[in-house]
Write an enzyme that holds these catalytic residues in place. Structure first.
Site, PDB file in Angstrom:
ATOM      1  N   ASN A 158     -10.514  -2.945  -6.355  1.00  0.00           N
ATOM      2  CA  ASN A 158     -10.307  -2.288  -7.064  1.00  0.00           C
ATOM      3  C   ASN A 158     -10.505  -2.108  -8.270  1.00  0.00           C
ATOM      4  OD1 ASN A 158      -6.634  -3.280  -5.831  1.00  0.00           O
ATOM      5  ND2 ASN A 158      -7.846  -1.374  -5.102  1.00  0.00           N
TER       6      ASN A 158
ATOM      7  N   ARG B 191      -0.096   8.994 -10.474  1.00  0.00           N
ATOM      8  CA  ARG B 191      -0.293   7.519  -8.929  1.00  0.00           C
ATOM      9  C   ARG B 191       0.831   6.983 -10.276  1.00  0.00           C
ATOM     10  NH1 ARG B 191      -3.764   7.323  -4.870  1.00  0.00           N
ATOM     11  NH2 ARG B 191      -4.339   5.099  -5.612  1.00  0.00           N
TER      12      ARG B 191
ATOM     13  N   ILE C 117      -6.854  -5.362   7.525  1.00  0.00           N
ATOM     14  CA  ILE C 117      -6.625  -6.405   6.569  1.00  0.00           C
ATOM     15  C   ILE C 117      -7.050  -5.939   5.161  1.00  0.00           C
ATOM     16  CG2 ILE C 117      -6.900  -9.162   6.076  1.00  0.00           C
ATOM     17  CD1 ILE C 117      -6.420  -9.209   9.147  1.00  0.00           C
TER      18      ILE C 117
ATOM     19  N   ASN D  18       1.539   3.113  -3.047  1.00  0.00           N
ATOM     20  CA  ASN D  18       2.130   3.858  -4.072  1.00  0.00           C
ATOM     21  C   ASN D  18       1.419   5.212  -4.672  1.00  0.00           C
ATOM     22  OD1 ASN D  18       3.211   0.962  -4.085  1.00  0.00           O
ATOM     23  ND2 ASN D  18       2.103   0.104  -6.143  1.00  0.00           N
ATOM     24  N   GLY D  19      -0.005   5.612  -4.662  1.00  0.00           N
ATOM     25  CA  GLY D  19      -0.789   6.593  -4.936  1.00  0.00           C
ATOM     26  C   GLY D  19       0.241   8.264  -3.799  1.00  0.00           C
ATOM     27  N   ARG D  20       0.480   7.638  -2.377  1.00  0.00           N
ATOM     28  CA  ARG D  20       1.059   8.658  -2.039  1.00  0.00           C
ATOM     29  C   ARG D  20       2.084   8.873  -2.233  1.00  0.00           C
ATOM     30  NH1 ARG D  20      -1.625   5.856   3.575  1.00  0.00           N
ATOM     31  NH2 ARG D  20      -1.949   3.947   1.881  1.00  0.00           N
TER      32      ARG D  20
ATOM     33  N   ASP E  56       0.776  -1.436   0.041  1.00  0.00           N
ATOM     34  CA  ASP E  56      -0.121   0.187   0.356  1.00  0.00           C
ATOM     35  C   ASP E  56       0.319   1.464  -0.401  1.00  0.00           C
ATOM     36  OD1 ASP E  56      -2.351   1.313   0.181  1.00  0.00           O
ATOM     37  OD2 ASP E  56      -2.678   0.863   2.001  1.00  0.00           O
TER      38      ASP E  56
HETATM   39  C1  FPP Z   1      -2.100  -0.162  -3.350  1.00  0.00           C
HETATM   40  O1  FPP Z   1      -1.245   1.750  -3.415  1.00  0.00           O
HETATM   41  C2  FPP Z   1      -1.164  -0.702  -4.762  1.00  0.00           C
HETATM   42  C3  FPP Z   1      -1.849  -0.786  -5.756  1.00  0.00           C
HETATM   43  C4  FPP Z   1      -3.294  -2.187  -5.756  1.00  0.00           C
HETATM   44  C5  FPP Z   1      -1.224  -2.131  -6.502  1.00  0.00           C
HETATM   45  C6  FPP Z   1      -0.503  -2.802  -6.260  1.00  0.00           C
HETATM   46  C7  FPP Z   1       0.426  -2.754  -8.017  1.00  0.00           C
HETATM   47  C8  FPP Z   1       2.118  -3.616  -7.361  1.00  0.00           C
HETATM   48  C9  FPP Z   1       2.915  -2.864  -7.029  1.00  0.00           C
HETATM   49  C10 FPP Z   1       2.309  -3.842  -9.219  1.00  0.00           C
HETATM   50  C11 FPP Z   1       2.477  -5.088  -9.216  1.00  0.00           C
HETATM   51  C12 FPP Z   1       2.900  -6.026  -9.967  1.00  0.00           C
HETATM   52  C13 FPP Z   1       3.101  -7.446 -10.921  1.00  0.00           C
HETATM   53  C14 FPP Z   1       3.636  -7.597 -11.977  1.00  0.00           C
HETATM   54  C15 FPP Z   1       2.758  -8.157  -9.697  1.00  0.00           C
HETATM   55  P1  FPP Z   1      -2.140   2.273  -3.895  1.00  0.00           P
HETATM   56  O2  FPP Z   1      -1.895   2.904  -4.518  1.00  0.00           O
HETATM   57  O3  FPP Z   1      -3.104   2.394  -2.641  1.00  0.00           O
HETATM   58  O4  FPP Z   1      -1.396   3.354  -3.161  1.00  0.00           O
HETATM   59  P2  FPP Z   1      -2.500   5.135  -1.921  1.00  0.00           P
HETATM   60  O5  FPP Z   1      -2.978   3.951  -1.308  1.00  0.00           O
HETATM   61  O6  FPP Z   1      -1.400   5.557  -1.443  1.00  0.00           O
HETATM   62  O7  FPP Z   1      -3.575   5.478  -3.416  1.00  0.00           O
END
Ligand code: FPP
Length: 242
Positions: free
Chosen positions: A58, A23, A185, A12-14, A10
């Site tokens: 998602n 993002r 979870i 990635n966006g932040r 979790d």
């Molecule tokens: C959550 O961060 C992350 C995801 C929904 C995507 C995760 C996917 C990957 C890291 C790519 C994996 C690739 C393969 C091929 C397995 P978020 O976007 O919810 O972050 P945030 O809570 O900060 O918005």
């Protein structure tokens, strides 16, 4: 060391927003963190890594983010399949895969088949995965088998039930790592995480590195796993733990 580590990736966006980036750049950086983590787990003798890449919830993200993620999964699979094979990784995708784009489904089938006999780490990528959906599917399958007379309902126990889950054949995760500080979870491995130790770190997923993984493992090693029973250390042997 844990045998099986599960990860909710979790933040990635932040991570991207904190850098003034779109993002999507966070997801791209997230792939690099996942590759590093997989390699470290394999090197450190962890037998299975299960990562939550895309949940059934998602799909409700903006359309451009969903299609970016689908294309990202395709590109990563195409680009990394050779090295996964070389490193003896056995990859499997867990989830409702039929709802994924056809091209991605083909790549998933190819990767699964090509790595099926590999003896290294089991790498499970939960894609279009939802814990409740998995449980409902397992219940449905058992109900069908009972109705067909294939199985006596009185013989259904935890062992029989787990064999119907997408993780059949895998030991349950010993350790769940969740990044970015959320204590939830989020519909991940609801059955399998029953006795997992949970490590939540403030680190955002793209920043998750060897030091962060080591920290999670040290935290895990400091836990006393009781599985609902008694403490195992001699000095505490009279203590009853609920
Ligand atoms: C959550 O961060 C992350 C995801 C929904 C995507 C995760 C996917 C990957 C890291 C790519 C994996 C690739 C393969 C091929 C397995 P978020 O976007 O919810 O972050 P945030 O809570 O900060 O918005």
């Amino acid at each position: 060391m844990p045998t099986h580590v599960a990860i909710i990736m979790d933040g990635n966006g932040r991570w991207a927003q904190a850098r003034g980036l779109p993002r999507m750049m966070g997801h791209r950086a997230g792939v690099e963190a996942l590759k590093k983590t997989l390699r470290l787990c394999n090197d450190w003798g962890i037998k299975a890594l299960t990562a939550y890449a895309f949940s059934t919830e998602n799909w409700s993200r903006p359309g451009d983010e969903v299609s970016f993620l689908m294309t990202l999964f395709e590109r990563v699979l195409q680009k990394e399949l050779d090295s996964l094979e070389k490193e003896k990784v056995r990859i499997r995708f867990l989830g409702d895969l039929e709802a994924l784009p056809k091209r991605l489904q083909r790549l998933i089938n190819e990767a699964t088949e090509r790595t099926a006999l590999n003896k290294g780490i089991h790498f499970n990528v939960c894609t279009n995965y939802g814990g409740r959906r998995e449980l409902v599917q397992a219940a449905k399958k058992l109900a069908e088998r009972s109705a067909n007379g294939e199985i006596d309902p009185s013989l259904i126990d935890e062992h029989v039930f787990s064999a119907e889950l997408l993780t059949a054949g895998e030991v349950d995760p010993d350790l769940l790592i969740r990044t970015s500080g959320e204590n939830r979870i989020s519909n991940f491995l609801l059955w399998q995480l029953a006795y997992a130790e949970i490590h939540v770190t403030e680190v955002l997923w793209p920043d998750f590195d060897a030091a962060a993984l080591k920290q999670a493992l040290i935290d895990y090693q400091s836990r006393c796993r009781r599985f609902g029973g008694l403490k195992t250390t001699v000095s505490d042997s009279n203590e009853i733990i609920s």
